[in-house]
Scaffold this motif. Structure first.
Motif, mmCIF file in Angstrom:
data_model
loop_
_atom_site.group_PDB
_atom_site.id
_atom_site.type_symbol
_atom_site.label_atom_id
_atom_site.label_comp_id
_atom_site.label_asym_id
_atom_site.label_seq_id
_atom_site.Cartn_x
_atom_site.Cartn_y
_atom_site.Cartn_z
ATOM 1 N N THR A 1 0.815 -1.217 0.000
ATOM 2 C CA THR A 1 0.000 0.000 0.000
ATOM 3 C C THR A 1 0.847 1.264 0.000
ATOM 4 N N ASN B 1 -10.048 -1.252 -0.327
ATOM 5 C CA ASN B 1 -9.195 -2.212 0.378
ATOM 6 C C ASN B 1 -9.894 -2.785 1.609
ATOM 7 N N TRP C 1 -9.050 3.775 -3.277
ATOM 8 C CA TRP C 1 -8.313 2.537 -3.026
ATOM 9 C C TRP C 1 -8.434 2.131 -1.559
ATOM 10 N N ASN D 1 3.012 4.440 -5.902
ATOM 11 C CA ASN D 1 1.669 4.948 -5.622
ATOM 12 C C ASN D 1 1.652 6.453 -5.340
ATOM 13 N N PRO E 1 -6.807 -1.062 -7.266
ATOM 14 C CA PRO E 1 -6.025 -0.721 -6.082
ATOM 15 C C PRO E 1 -4.604 -1.261 -6.113
#
Length: 471
Positions: free
Chosen positions: A322, A342, A338, A327, A387
């Motif tokens: 993540t 998630n 996202w 990102n 994502p």
């Protein structure tokens, strides 16, 4: 970042609208009204015509990647005029037109523009409250000069394509796709199209042809009877047919002539040792080998999209997913969506031990290597902007995962350029650095054949012969 201003500028007419059959029938008049813009520039250098100095650009003394031989041609100069590559030759004897713009390629590596074989220009973004122009500049920033939409809303795709044609320095070339061809009810109302009767297929494919769609996308609820007809009608109209399949067994689709199976689990899920356990896939089973043999026999390609599984299998327990540096450049609104998505996805994987998830991903990668060694064409796609699958950057990560799967850097680079172009039936225009081809080029500061991560070391990007605006 400059592209944020452009996003606001175009937001008024680029809409990720919910798309229904009635919407389509109303909007399909756009094609009949002559609003469709040809995807490919038509102007070639006429025989004997001399390049004008103001049109000429030369990349001088670079190593040029040959996607056919998987080798570099050292010390080459590349002449671009307009949107085309005009000539390539040894730098020591190359005649640079007077007044041409020259980019010194000494110590640099010139590769074809990268192609992402699996993206969504409106789907996912629709849920995040964004339009496609919010992320399209990220592809160009990372050297991805073409993207293949694989299931999106038609009017929005067309508007984005028109923007791309008008401003090639900011946006990648877009190959259009049908909506998801699904059963009833459709899984994704924003991008799904229900086809339950084979008798409906011919009219549907004709409508897709009117929109200049290149790809027909079969989805999880479609039946074999409908899928067979879509494949036959699509091929008759010169379109390719790809599938993310569930009800329609992939082996049946392969026998019926489908061109590409999307996602590695479209193979893996159908050779599980325990039918209801996705994590019971065994790449060394006899069933897996039979599946591979069928793919080889029919010449069916596989687009693994390993990135989307990397992005969903590990994220609840691994901040490296993540919080991955790739990102960081993604718009905040997409990041926020996202995070919300998630929370939903986490419930599906948290009960599975991390070690088992990691083994499943390793088995997916092992399967990709087995497919490649057997001769199955491997495409390079990402499923951006799902994502943890950031547009543009994720293609480089996907290439890294493919190298980890057993492909050599040159093989992966060729797959992401010439291989993807062949799958899109566009290898006569893009995918290689050759005279007569569209000048989609990426200049790198380090050798990608030495390390595939060097594709990230971008010095310059040309899209249709023009230096691009990088964010």
């Amino acid at each position: 970042m400059g592209w944020a201003v452009d996003r606001n500028k175009h937001r008024a007419y680029v809409h990720s609208m919910s798309f229904t059959r009635r919407d389509f029938m109303a909007a399909s008049g756009l094609a009949a009204a002559g609003l469709a813009v040809p995807l490919w520039p038509s102007r070639f250098l006429a025989a004997g015509e001399r390049p004008r100095a103001e049109d000429a650009l030369v990349i001088s003394n670079a190593s040029v990647f040959d996607a056919r031989t998987l080798q570099h041609r050292r010390g080459q100069s590349v002449l671009v005029r307009g949107d085309r590559i005009v000539a390539i030759g040894p730098a020591v004897s190359f005649a640079t037109p007077a007044g041409a713009r020259v980019i010194d390629g000494t110590g640099k590596f010139c590769i074809p523009g990268l192609i992402d074989a699996h993206v969504h220009t409106t789907h996912v973004l629709h849920a995040a409250g964004l339009t496609g122009d919010a992320v399209l500049p990220l592809y160009v920033h990372y050297g991805v000069t073409s993207v293949a939409s694989v299931g999106d809303q038609l009017p929005a795709q067309r508007f984005l394509q028109r923007m791309s044609d008008a401003e090639p320095t900011k946006y990648p070339r877009i190959f259009m796709s049908s909506p998801f061809i699904d059963g009833s009810p459709v899984r994704h109302p924003d991008t799904g199209w229900s086809l339950t009767d084979p008798a409906q297929v011919r009219a549907f494919v004709a409508q897709m042809k009117a929109w200049e769609v290149e790809t027909l996308k079969l989805y999880i609820g479609v039946t074999r009877e409908v899928g067979q007809r879509v494949i036959a009608e699509g091929h008759a109209q010169g379109m390719r047919v790809v599938g993310h399949l569930q009800r329609y067994h992939p082996l049946e689709a392969v026998a019926d002539g489908i061109d590409v199976l999307e996602h590695i689990y479209t193979v893996a899920d159908f050779v599980r040792e325990v039918p209801d356990d996705r994590y019971s896939f065994n790449p060394d089973s006899a069933a897996t080998q039979r599946f591979i043999e069928a793919l080889v026999k029919q010449g069916t390609a596989v687009d693994p999209t390993l990135m989307v599984f990397w992005g969903t299998l590990f994220f609840p327990d691994d901040l490296a997913v993540t919080e991955h540096p790739d990102n960081a450049i993604v718009p905040k609104r997409l990041h926020d969506w996202w995070r919300g998505d998630n929370l939903v996805r986490a419930e599906a994987v948290r009960g599975v031990p991390m070690a088992r998830r990691r083994k499943t991903f390793a088995d997916y990668q092992k399967l990709v290597g087995m497919l490649h060694r057997a001769g199955v064409p491997i495409l390079v796609g990402t499923d951006a902007p799902e994502p943890q699958v950031p547009p543009g950057a994720s293609l480089h990560h996907e290439m890294e995962l493919l190298v980890e799967s057993g492909m050599r850097p040159g093989e992966v680079l060729a797959a992401a350029t010439l291989g993807n172009a062949r799958a899109l039936k566009a290898d006569d225009r893009i995918g290689v650095v050759e005279p007569g081809r569209i000048a989609d080029l990426v200049l790198l500061d380090a050798d990608p054949l030495e390390r595939i991560t060097h594709t990230r070391r971008i010095s310059a990007v040309l899209r249709a012969g023009r230096l691009t605006t990088r964010v």
